[in-house]
Design an enzyme around this catalytic site. Structure first.
Site, PDB file in Angstrom:
ATOM      1  N   SER A  76      17.388 -25.491 -74.369  1.00  9.59           N
ATOM      2  CA  SER A  76      16.156 -25.202 -73.888  1.00  9.59           C
ATOM      3  C   SER A  76      14.820 -25.691 -74.640  1.00  9.59           C
ATOM      4  O   SER A  76      14.862 -25.227 -75.752  1.00  9.59           O
ATOM      5  CB  SER A  76      16.004 -23.564 -73.794  1.00  9.59           C
ATOM      6  OG  SER A  76      15.256 -23.194 -73.033  1.00  9.59           O
ATOM      7  N   GLU A  77      14.087 -26.377 -74.152  1.00  8.70           N
ATOM      8  CA  GLU A  77      13.021 -27.009 -74.676  1.00  8.70           C
ATOM      9  C   GLU A  77      12.084 -26.100 -75.390  1.00  8.70           C
ATOM     10  O   GLU A  77      11.273 -26.759 -76.258  1.00  8.70           O
ATOM     11  CB  GLU A  77      12.393 -28.358 -73.937  1.00  8.70           C
ATOM     12  CG  GLU A  77      11.760 -27.729 -72.693  1.00  8.70           C
ATOM     13  CD  GLU A  77      12.464 -27.602 -71.523  1.00  8.70           C
ATOM     14  OE1 GLU A  77      13.603 -27.451 -71.670  1.00  8.70           O
ATOM     15  OE2 GLU A  77      11.892 -27.906 -70.461  1.00  8.70           O
TER      16      GLU A  77
END
Lengths: 219, 245
Positions: free
Chosen positions: A46-47
């Site tokens: 998840s960036e």
């Protein structure tokens, strides 16, 4: 019968390999996490700063400090690590993420991608999409084959060249739509190739709904 | 030199002026320095350029400063959840510079590390690259992006000691560590303020050198933007994908 959203996600999951680090976009790509084969280890990135993303929390166990890039509450796994946004995009830009699966408004036959803005409409921003497509080794787009317009007409989304502002140039490796699967030789001269048909979909139907040029090599 | 201040107002005393550039940590409403934002709102300082990944939601986080029209320009990657933002932007009252999220993070990291510019593949051939220098390295095309440095950075951490050493919690870390390094003055709000020696020095995320002032904020209910859950009886895990934005 065209593929449903879940069938498209299931097809996209076939691109996963054991040991992959994967970033999933919002929408249909998110559903891919439901189709990770048993026995296969895949870490979801998840960036906003997390590797090893777990499922949604049980009611009452939401943690405001634990969200995904869609700002949804999620959970951690035993393999989870947290890091800063610059470390996160370092692993994205540096080519350490194996696979990015994301949605699109338009894809061109050379792999150009448009998915962040429509001129004249309120622009929300590109978020991490430009970094993901520029940095991740393999980029798979999952989208409806055509756009349905307000007047009921349909517009092609697989084009000769995108007319919307680009997210990246020559970045898409594969497009999975409700009608079939295309590969794109984004760095070479190979262009776009139709490689799979959804159940009951004909080559003719795809031809009629695709503006971009493509070869056919069904497998 | 005492870094600890009694409250947000005191911690910002003498630091605010019209037209200044402020970096604000956080991703969505996660890890935002909300008490410091409220104090900036109360100060009435205006014509601000604010560098932050998002712009809060209506009335929360940076949404507070939008309501009072104290922001002239935002540098952000995604501003989707704020109606007041959309209204001011479409009305021409607010300027926005969109940066790809990773480029924004790296511009801040570079600014704090004394790097005036760097090359990235991100955005090559797109609107983002317009007017920017490009260069080819090893057969690939890159865009030159500049480092960012602000007058003031405000960050939120989970734990901090009186020396300014900080530890963040889970995904509330996000942009906070880079922003802490990339301003003339950085002010931190922490949920737990402890004495030197109480934090494990091996696990400090932001060393105290970057923090000039620190305040303790009482633990309170944090806001959740998208509350997503699964039912307990569910045997199969629910989808919890990430996002392209």
């Amino acid at each position: 019968m065209a593929w449903t959203r879940d069938q498209m996600a299931e097809r996209a999951a076939k691109e996963l390999q054991d040991g992959f680090y994967v970033n999933l976009g919002i929408g249909i790509p998110t559903l891919v996490s439901n189709y990770i084969p048993d026995g296969m280890t895949v870490q979801l990135q998840s960036e906003n700063g997390m590797l090893g993303m777990g499922p949604f929390p049980y009611e009452g166990e939401e943690d405001p400090d634990l969200i995904n890039a869609g700002k949804q509450t999620i959970t951690a796994l035993p393999t989870t690590s947290y890091f800063s946004s610059s470390d996160s995009f370092g692993m994205i830009r540096g080519g350490h993420i194996n696979l990015s699966i994301l949605g699109a408004m338009q894809v061109a036959q050379n792999g150009d991608l448009a998915n962040w803005m429509i001129p004249g409409k309120m622009v929300k921003g590109m978020g991490g999409a430009m970094d993901l497509v520029a940095g991740v080794k393999k980029v798979v787009v999952v989208m409806e084959h055509v756009a349905k317009n307000k007047d009921g007409s349909e517009s092609a989304k697989l084009l000769k060249s995108c007319d919307l502002p680009l997210t990246g140039t020559q970045v898409v490796d594969m497009v999975i739509t409700d009608l079939g699967v295309f590969t794109i030789d984004k760095h070479g001269e190979g262009g776009m190739t139709l490689v799979e048909l959804a159940d009951g979909v004909t080559e003719g139907e795809i031809k009629a709904k695709t503006e971009g040029a493509f070869a056919v090599a069904l497998r | 030199m005492k870094k600890v201040h009694p409250d947000p107002k005191a911690a910002l005393d003498g630091l605010l002026h019209d037209g200044m550039t402020i970096m604000a940590g956080g991703f969505g409403l996660c890890g935002i320095p909300d008490e410091l934002i409220a104090a900036i709102q109360a100060s009435g300082v205006k014509d601000l350029t604010v560098i932050s990944n998002n712009a809060g939601v209506d009335g929360v986080g940076l949404g507070k400063l939008l309501e009072t029209r104290q922001i002239r320009k935002m540098i952000s990657s995604y501003v989707g959840e704020n109606k007041e933002f959309a209204r001011q932007y479409l009305g021409g009252e607010l300027e926005i510079e969109f940066n790809p999220q990773g480029t924004l993070a790296e511009r801040i990291r570079a600014g704090g590390a004394g790097i005036p510019a760097f090359y990235t593949k991100t955005g090559y051939g797109t609107q983002v690259a317009e007017g920017k220098e490009t260069k080819e390295f090893d057969g690939h095309h890159y865009v030159m992006e500049r480092g960012l440095f602000a007058d003031l950075a405000i960050v939120h951490a989970y734990q901090g000691d009186t020396e300014g050493n900080l530890i963040y919690r889970k995904t509330a870390r996000n942009f906070n560590p880079m922003m802490a390094t990339a301003a003339k003055v950085t002010v931190a709000q922490v949920e737990h303020l402890v004495q030197p020696g109480e934090l494990d020095a091996d696990f400090i995320h932001t060393p105290g050198i970057f923090i000039k002032r620190i305040i303790h904020v009482p633990v309170r209910e944090k806001q959740i933007e998208q509350r997503t859950t699964r039912k307990r009886k569910d045997a199969a895990p629910a989808a919890a994908g990430g996002g392209a934005v």
